[in-house]
Each structure stands twice: as structure tokens, then as C-alpha cells.
Design a protein around this motif. Structure first.
Motif, PDB file in Angstrom:
ATOM      1  N   LEU A 175       0.839  -1.201   0.000  1.00 30.29           N
ATOM      2  CA  LEU A 175       0.000   0.000   0.000  1.00 30.29           C
ATOM      3  C   LEU A 175       0.881   1.262   0.000  1.00 30.29           C
ATOM      4  O   LEU A 175       0.634   2.205  -0.757  1.00 30.29           O
ATOM      5  CB  LEU A 175      -0.913  -0.024   1.233  1.00 30.29           C
ATOM      6  CG  LEU A 175      -1.822   1.184   1.426  1.00 30.29           C
ATOM      7  CD1 LEU A 175      -2.747   1.377   0.229  1.00 30.29           C
ATOM      8  CD2 LEU A 175      -2.631   1.031   2.715  1.00 30.29           C
ATOM      9  N   GLU A 176       1.912   1.264   0.843  1.00 24.48           N
ATOM     10  CA  GLU A 176       2.789   2.439   0.927  1.00 24.48           C
ATOM     11  C   GLU A 176       3.468   2.708  -0.410  1.00 24.48           C
ATOM     12  O   GLU A 176       3.569   3.857  -0.846  1.00 24.48           O
ATOM     13  CB  GLU A 176       3.852   2.247   2.024  1.00 24.48           C
ATOM     14  CG  GLU A 176       3.323   2.405   3.442  1.00 24.48           C
ATOM     15  CD  GLU A 176       2.567   1.171   3.946  1.00 24.48           C
ATOM     16  OE1 GLU A 176       2.437   0.171   3.202  1.00 24.48           O
ATOM     17  OE2 GLU A 176       2.101   1.209   5.093  1.00 24.48           O
TER      18      GLU A 176
ATOM     19  N   PRO B  39      12.332  14.127   5.937  1.00 22.43           N
ATOM     20  CA  PRO B  39      13.530  13.319   5.665  1.00 22.43           C
ATOM     21  C   PRO B  39      14.773  13.816   6.417  1.00 22.43           C
ATOM     22  O   PRO B  39      15.643  13.026   6.765  1.00 22.43           O
ATOM     23  CB  PRO B  39      13.703  13.446   4.148  1.00 22.43           C
ATOM     24  CG  PRO B  39      12.323  13.700   3.628  1.00 22.43           C
ATOM     25  CD  PRO B  39      11.648  14.536   4.687  1.00 22.43           C
ATOM     26  N   ASN B  40      14.851  15.121   6.714  1.00 21.60           N
ATOM     27  CA  ASN B  40      16.016  15.642   7.457  1.00 21.60           C
ATOM     28  C   ASN B  40      15.852  15.500   8.967  1.00 21.60           C
ATOM     29  O   ASN B  40      16.693  15.975   9.732  1.00 21.60           O
ATOM     30  CB  ASN B  40      16.281  17.108   7.076  1.00 21.60           C
ATOM     31  CG  ASN B  40      15.178  18.043   7.564  1.00 21.60           C
ATOM     32  OD1 ASN B  40      14.243  17.621   8.263  1.00 21.60           O
ATOM     33  ND2 ASN B  40      15.268  19.307   7.198  1.00 21.60           N
ATOM     34  N   GLY B  41      14.749  14.876   9.412  1.00 17.47           N
ATOM     35  CA  GLY B  41      14.557  14.627  10.844  1.00 17.47           C
ATOM     36  C   GLY B  41      13.717  15.670  11.557  1.00 17.47           C
ATOM     37  O   GLY B  41      13.330  15.467  12.702  1.00 17.47           O
ATOM     38  N   ASP B  42      13.433  16.797  10.881  1.00 17.45           N
ATOM     39  CA  ASP B  42      12.609  17.838  11.498  1.00 17.45           C
ATOM     40  C   ASP B  42      11.151  17.402  11.595  1.00 17.45           C
ATOM     41  O   ASP B  42      10.651  16.687  10.731  1.00 17.45           O
ATOM     42  CB  ASP B  42      12.638  19.114  10.637  1.00 17.45           C
ATOM     43  CG  ASP B  42      13.823  19.991  10.969  1.00 17.45           C
ATOM     44  OD1 ASP B  42      14.576  19.632  11.896  1.00 17.45           O
ATOM     45  OD2 ASP B  42      13.980  21.020  10.288  1.00 17.45           O
ATOM     46  N   LEU B  43      10.465  17.907  12.624  1.00 19.91           N
ATOM     47  CA  LEU B  43       9.020  17.737  12.687  1.00 19.91           C
ATOM     48  C   LEU B  43       8.351  18.803  11.834  1.00 19.91           C
ATOM     49  O   LEU B  43       8.863  19.906  11.683  1.00 19.91           O
ATOM     50  CB  LEU B  43       8.533  17.885  14.132  1.00 19.91           C
ATOM     51  CG  LEU B  43       8.906  16.793  15.122  1.00 19.91           C
ATOM     52  CD1 LEU B  43       8.349  17.156  16.495  1.00 19.91           C
ATOM     53  CD2 LEU B  43       8.364  15.438  14.671  1.00 19.91           C
ATOM     54  N   ASP B  44       7.182  18.473  11.312  1.00 21.52           N
ATOM     55  CA  ASP B  44       6.395  19.465  10.578  1.00 21.52           C
ATOM     56  C   ASP B  44       4.923  19.130  10.756  1.00 21.52           C
ATOM     57  O   ASP B  44       4.560  17.977  11.016  1.00 21.52           O
ATOM     58  CB  ASP B  44       6.778  19.461   9.095  1.00 21.52           C
ATOM     59  CG  ASP B  44       6.328  20.717   8.369  1.00 21.52           C
ATOM     60  OD1 ASP B  44       5.882  21.687   9.045  1.00 21.52           O
ATOM     61  OD2 ASP B  44       6.409  20.745   7.131  1.00 21.52           O
TER      62      ASP B  44
ATOM     63  N   LYS C 221       5.467  13.208  -0.287  1.00 20.53           N
ATOM     64  CA  LYS C 221       6.586  14.138  -0.087  1.00 20.53           C
ATOM     65  C   LYS C 221       7.788  13.449   0.537  1.00 20.53           C
ATOM     66  O   LYS C 221       8.788  14.094   0.832  1.00 20.53           O
ATOM     67  CB  LYS C 221       6.174  15.251   0.887  1.00 20.53           C
ATOM     68  CG  LYS C 221       5.009  16.094   0.458  1.00 20.53           C
ATOM     69  CD  LYS C 221       4.848  17.182   1.530  1.00 20.53           C
ATOM     70  CE  LYS C 221       3.598  18.002   1.292  1.00 20.53           C
ATOM     71  NZ  LYS C 221       3.590  19.175   2.186  1.00 20.53           N
ATOM     72  N   GLY C 222       7.640  12.164   0.844  1.00 25.66           N
ATOM     73  CA  GLY C 222       8.724  11.459   1.527  1.00 25.66           C
ATOM     74  C   GLY C 222       8.713  11.677   3.026  1.00 25.66           C
ATOM     75  O   GLY C 222       9.664  11.315   3.720  1.00 25.66           O
ATOM     76  N   ASP C 223       7.656  12.285   3.554  1.00 23.19           N
ATOM     77  CA  ASP C 223       7.565  12.512   4.995  1.00 23.19           C
ATOM     78  C   ASP C 223       6.993  11.281   5.685  1.00 23.19           C
ATOM     79  O   ASP C 223       6.225  10.519   5.094  1.00 23.19           O
ATOM     80  CB  ASP C 223       6.655  13.712   5.288  1.00 23.19           C
ATOM     81  CG  ASP C 223       7.259  15.018   4.791  1.00 23.19           C
ATOM     82  OD1 ASP C 223       8.472  15.040   4.514  1.00 23.19           O
ATOM     83  OD2 ASP C 223       6.507  16.013   4.674  1.00 23.19           O
ATOM     84  N   LYS C 224       7.377  11.121   6.966  1.00 26.55           N
ATOM     85  CA  LYS C 224       6.905   9.979   7.754  1.00 26.55           C
ATOM     86  C   LYS C 224       5.856  10.471   8.743  1.00 26.55           C
ATOM     87  O   LYS C 224       6.173  11.211   9.679  1.00 26.55           O
ATOM     88  CB  LYS C 224       8.081   9.365   8.510  1.00 26.55           C
ATOM     89  CG  LYS C 224       7.716   8.237   9.443  1.00 26.55           C
ATOM     90  CD  LYS C 224       8.941   7.843  10.271  1.00 26.55           C
ATOM     91  CE  LYS C 224       8.570   6.980  11.463  1.00 26.55           C
ATOM     92  NZ  LYS C 224       7.902   5.742  11.134  1.00 26.55           N
TER      93      LYS C 224
END
Ligand code: MN
Length: 201
Positions: free
Chosen positions: A54-55, A138-143, A156-159
Motif C-alpha cells: 500500500l505504501e 527526511p532531514n529529521g525535522d518535525l512538521d 513528499k517522503g515525509d513519515k
């Protein structure tokens, strides 16, 4: 692969009064189930895609045939977003424990209360149907941001580590037009240990 409706590890009544049982039941057995059925129908018609997780399916829609791309985004996203949403709910009131996630949120948003205000504001202001998200970039920052319809942060490649459904079907029976009240009450049923587990994984 055949996508299946997950069994929920709690009862539909467990989130009252914050989310009513009828809303939970319809949301799971009708709305979520319909996304599953539509996605499986799409896979039946496009057998070359059935081996994709699915991902993988929803992370790179540009690689999909154009005639089904938007249907996969809508229905695959609908499956993913709801699978995710059920996991970050807890019937027992949870707090965000001291630890790495709490520190990281405080570094980014100043306080947990400020973070909740920002996330709530984003959820409130999502125009029309969609979702609010807390993600690790991807750079480890929260958003924090919202997505429209059933779009996901995976593109966007965000987790994602937290999401909130702000489609009217998620709250209309109890709250009608009062989305802000639904959002405020929803904080009472967030499964913070699960959010932390997702952050640490
Ligand atoms: Mn929904």
C-alpha cells in the motif's frame, strides 16, 4: 495483495463522549470499508500492481498508469489514512511522556500546548475535506500541515506520526458544523505511546 479492513482493538462505544459510537461504526464499516473495496477493485483490474505494498502504491503515483492514478491516490490514500487513524486513537486517556518526542516537539513548537494549538488550527482551517498531520521530514525535522481529500504525506517522503480526519463524516453526527469542538475533544483520545513508537521507529 488483497487489502482488508482492519479489526479495531477497541469497541465503537469506547470513545464516547468525544467520538460517538454510531460515527465510529459508520466510519469504519462504511467509509473505510468502501475505500478498501474500491482499491481492491482497482487492483483486480490492474494485476501488475497487486504485488506493491500500500505504501509503495501511494508514495510514487507518477509511476502509475495515468488512467488510474487519481483513483489510486484517492482510494489507496483513503485506506492508508484510516488504517493510520485507528492506530493513533486510544480509549484510555494518555499523556505524552517525558522523552525524545516530547523534547523534539518542545524544541520545534515551544510547548506541547503550543503544538496542539498549531495542529488544531491547521485542522480547523483545512478547507473542505482532508487531514491534519504531524510528520517527520527526511532531514529529521518535525512538521505540521494538512492535506486535501485522501492525499498523504508519503508523496513528499515525509513519515507521518499523527493524523486527524477532518472529513465531515468523521464528526458530523455529533458535532454538525462545529469542527473546532471535535478537534478539541479529539485530543482526549490520542494514543501518545503509539505516536512516540512511530517517532522512534
Ligand atoms: Mn474518514
Amino acid at each position: 495483495m488483497q487489502h482488508t479492513l482492519p479489526n479495531l482493538p477497541y469497541a465503537y462505544t469506547d470513545f464516547e463522549p468525544y467520538i460517538d459510537a454510531r460515527t465510529m461504526e459508520i466510519h469504519h464499516t462504511k467509509h473505510h470499508a468502501t475505500y478498501i473495496k474500491n482499491l481492491n477493485d482497482l487492483m483486480d483490474q490492474n494485476l501488475e500492481l497487486t504485488d506493491l505494498s500500500l505504501e509503495n502504491l501511494i508514495s510514487t503515483p507518477d509511476s502509475l498508469p495515468e488512467n488510474i492514478r487519481q483513483k489510486v491516490i484517492n482510494n489507496g490514500g483513503g485506506v492508508y489514512n484510516h488504517n493510520f487513524f485507528w492506530e493513533i486513537l486510544s480509549p484510555a486517556k494518555q499523556e505524552l511522556a517525558d522523552g525524545t518526542l516530547k523534547n523534539t516537539i518542545e524544541n520545534k513548537f515551544s510547548t506541547i500546548a503550543d503544538f496542539k494549538l498549531k495542529f488544531s488550527d491547521i485542522a480547523l482551517k483545512q478547507f473542505g475535506s482532508g487531514w491534519a498531520w504531524l510528520v517527520v521530514k527526511p532531514n529529521g525535522d518535525l512538521d505540521c500541515y494538512s492535506t486535501a481529500n485522501q492525499d498523504t504525506p508519503l508523496i513528499k517522503g515525509d513519515k507521518p506520526i499523527l493524523n486527524l480526519d477532518v472529513w465531515e463524516h468523521a464528526y458530523y453526527l455529533s458535532y454538525q458544523n462545529k469542527r473546532a469542538e471535535y478537534i478539541e475533544n479529539w485530543w482526549n483520545v490520542v494514543n501518545w505511546p503509539k505516536v512516540e513508537e512511530l517517532f522512534n521507529s
